[in-house]
Design a protein around this motif. Structure first.
Motif, mmCIF file in Angstrom:
data_model
loop_
_atom_site.group_PDB
_atom_site.id
_atom_site.type_symbol
_atom_site.label_atom_id
_atom_site.label_comp_id
_atom_site.label_asym_id
_atom_site.label_seq_id
_atom_site.Cartn_x
_atom_site.Cartn_y
_atom_site.Cartn_z
ATOM 1 N N PRO A 110 0.843 -1.197 0.000
ATOM 2 C CA PRO A 110 0.000 0.000 0.000
ATOM 3 C C PRO A 110 0.884 1.256 0.000
ATOM 4 O O PRO A 110 1.797 1.373 0.821
ATOM 5 N N GLY A 111 0.619 2.143 -0.931
ATOM 6 C CA GLY A 111 1.432 3.366 -1.034
ATOM 7 C C GLY A 111 2.522 3.291 -2.083
ATOM 8 O O GLY A 111 3.175 4.291 -2.381
ATOM 9 N N SER A 112 2.751 2.110 -2.683
ATOM 10 C CA SER A 112 3.795 1.995 -3.719
ATOM 11 C C SER A 112 3.287 2.571 -5.034
ATOM 12 O O SER A 112 2.127 2.357 -5.413
ATOM 13 N N ALA A 113 4.188 3.254 -5.747
ATOM 14 C CA ALA A 113 3.843 3.727 -7.089
ATOM 15 C C ALA A 113 3.884 2.570 -8.080
ATOM 16 O O ALA A 113 3.208 2.575 -9.103
ATOM 17 N N ARG A 114 4.726 1.597 -7.805
ATOM 18 C CA ARG A 114 4.899 0.432 -8.695
ATOM 19 C C ARG A 114 5.491 -0.699 -7.857
ATOM 20 O O ARG A 114 5.952 -0.447 -6.723
ATOM 21 N N PRO A 115 5.497 -1.927 -8.399
ATOM 22 C CA PRO A 115 6.135 -3.018 -7.653
ATOM 23 C C PRO A 115 7.599 -2.677 -7.338
ATOM 24 O O PRO A 115 8.266 -2.023 -8.148
ATOM 25 N N TRP A 116 8.058 -3.127 -6.209
ATOM 26 C CA TRP A 116 9.450 -2.829 -5.826
ATOM 27 C C TRP A 116 10.424 -3.315 -6.899
ATOM 28 O O TRP A 116 11.454 -2.697 -7.137
ATOM 29 N N SER A 117 10.096 -4.431 -7.551
ATOM 30 C CA SER A 117 11.025 -4.980 -8.551
ATOM 31 C C SER A 117 11.147 -4.076 -9.777
ATOM 32 O O SER A 117 12.083 -4.213 -10.562
ATOM 33 N N LYS A 118 10.213 -3.145 -9.931
ATOM 34 C CA LYS A 118 10.270 -2.231 -11.085
ATOM 35 C C LYS A 118 11.095 -0.978 -10.770
ATOM 36 O O LYS A 118 11.328 -0.147 -11.637
ATOM 37 N N GLU A 119 11.491 -0.831 -9.513
ATOM 38 C CA GLU A 119 12.384 0.274 -9.158
ATOM 39 C C GLU A 119 13.779 -0.061 -9.683
ATOM 40 O O GLU A 119 14.153 -1.232 -9.759
#
Ligand code: PMP
Length: 421
Positions: A110-119
């Motif tokens: 919750p609160g992520s702009a995108r999946p962490w793996s896409k960072e």
């Protein structure tokens, strides 16, 4: 300063230990068979035809992904959250932490702009020394690790606050009570600062692994400040996810694992977990309720563990004090809870101590396991796990450790090192 025996004397002492044909293991914080026996009564529960939960569900069937309400109520105090914000899973809290990371990587939190793996890059703050399996989880998923030194009050908060502003830092590990391996309990000030601090990533998560919440070795009972309340008060209600398990309360391989967090995080977790499984082993949950009954039942069981464990920890610290006290070649923790003694030896000597001990028949946790990527740049820290061997074996093992430390330190001094901590 206490005099250190001459190298030749230490070598003779070491040879004598080698001649004893020992076969000892202090590698992992495993409960002993005697500790597991404390929960033997669990194995035959809930018993024939006893499979109804408090709300009348049939615990043998599918469903109930959040876990039984009565188990959530029983552990509400340990987790510091009301039952509706608790999830009870299967037997491993490490698996729950793994799943939270996997879901975050694949879908975000919750609160992520995108999946962490896409960072482009993500990192976790890692208090060091720390738990090797936390580090292994980061390593296996390519999460960078930022080491943070530990202090007696928890991680060095000046470093944490500085590093947390980096938007690549998405999370942090914390073992807030009787930490693995140093035994420290976080102070109220540390808990408040973790709850309040600014983070560069809006979806930063604190993995609050309270694995040793109930595992006191003395009469003292530190009260850890409630991280979920502190985060909510600071306006960061979704920051922390609290984990715990009964692995070292009942059965290490067949206990109950739990998490607690904000409403949004719990909803997020359940939405993902509900795809992964139709529900946990609720019979084991019922079995635990029948066996533990209430807080008094839990406390009595933990007293039983303490009676078995405390003498082993005393044996380690007293043996180390007898052989190493005042020599300046080692420092060690005297933990008031948890499962480990942390031993600090002269720089460059930890690996040598493990090698020397192995040749005497004593297996120790590899040097470096206390650090990210298994590398202690100063080759200085060792984790001793006295729970599993019998008391007499623990005494023998501590004697081996002490002799190996003295020998490694003297070898190092002869080779031009300081040989002192
Ligand atoms: N966290 C910490 C800090 C631990 O020391 C351990 C056990 N060594 C675990 C988690 C594992 O817990 P579980 O058995 O619930 O997976």
């Amino acid at each position: 300063m206490t005099a250190i025996p001459a190298l030749a004397d230490l070598q003779a002492r070491y040879a004598a230990l080698q001649g004893r044909g020992l076969k000892l293991d202090m590698t992992r914080g495993k409960p002993s068979p005697e500790q597991l026996d404390l929960s033997e009564g669990l194995v035959t529960l809930p018993g024939n035809r006893d499979h109804r939960t408090e709300t009348g569900e049939d615990a043998r069937n599918y469903g109930g992904v959040q876990g039984l309400a009565e188990v959530r109520a029983l552990f509400a105090a340990v987790l510091g959250a009301p039952p509706e914000r608790i999830v009870v899973g299967n037997n491993s809290s490490l698996a729950l932490m793994h799943d939270c990371i996997a879901y975050a990587l694949l879908k975000g939190v919750p609160g992520s702009a995108r999946p962490w793996s896409k960072e482009e890059e993500i990192r976790f703050l890692c208090p060091v020394p720390g738990y090797d399996r936390h580090f292994a989880l980061c390593e296996t998923y390519g999460i960078g690790m930022v080491p943070v030194p530990m202090t007696a009050e928890g991680p060095d908060m000046d470093v944490v606050e500085r590093e947390a502003r980096d938007p690549r830092v998405r999370g942090m590990w914390a073992v807030p009570q009787y930490s693995n391996p140093g035994g420290e309990t976080y102070s109220d000030a540390t808990v408040s600062r973790l709850a309040r601090m600014e983070t560069g990533a809006p979806d930063f998560r604190l993995f609050w692994d309270n694995a040793y919440a109930l595992h006191h070795l003395t009469e003292r009972r530190p009260v850890l400040r409630n991280i979920l309340e502190a985060c909510a008060e600071a306006g960061n209600p979704d920051r922390a996810i609290v984990f715990a398990s009964t692995s070292k309360v009942t059965l290490a391989g067949a206990g109950l694992a739990m998490l607690a967090s904000s409403e949004a995080n719990v909803r997020w977790y359940l939405a993902n977990a509900g795809k992964r499984s139709i529900g946990p082993d609720k019979l084991n949950q019922l079995r635990h309720i029948r066996f533990l009954r209430d807080q008094t039942g839990i406390d009595a069981l933990m007293d039983g563990h303490r009676r078995l464990l405390a003498p082993k920890f005393r044996a380690v610290t007293e043996t180390l004090a007898r052989h190493l006290g005042g020599t300046g070649v080692a420092r060690w923790s005297e933990p008031e809870g948890g499962y480990f003694v942390l031993l600090e030896v002269p720089e460059g000597c930890a690996t040598r101590v493990v090698t020397l001990a192995a040749a005497c028949g004593l297996a120790l946790t590899p040097a470096g396991a206390t650090h990210p990527y298994g590398r202690d740049p100063q080759d200085r820290l060792l984790r001793l796990a006295p729970s599993y061997p019998k008391l007499a074996e623990v005494e023998a093992a501590a004697e081996v450790v002490a002799t190996c430390v003295l020998l490694a330190a003297e070898e190092s001094r002869e080779a031009g090192g300081s040989g002192r901590v």
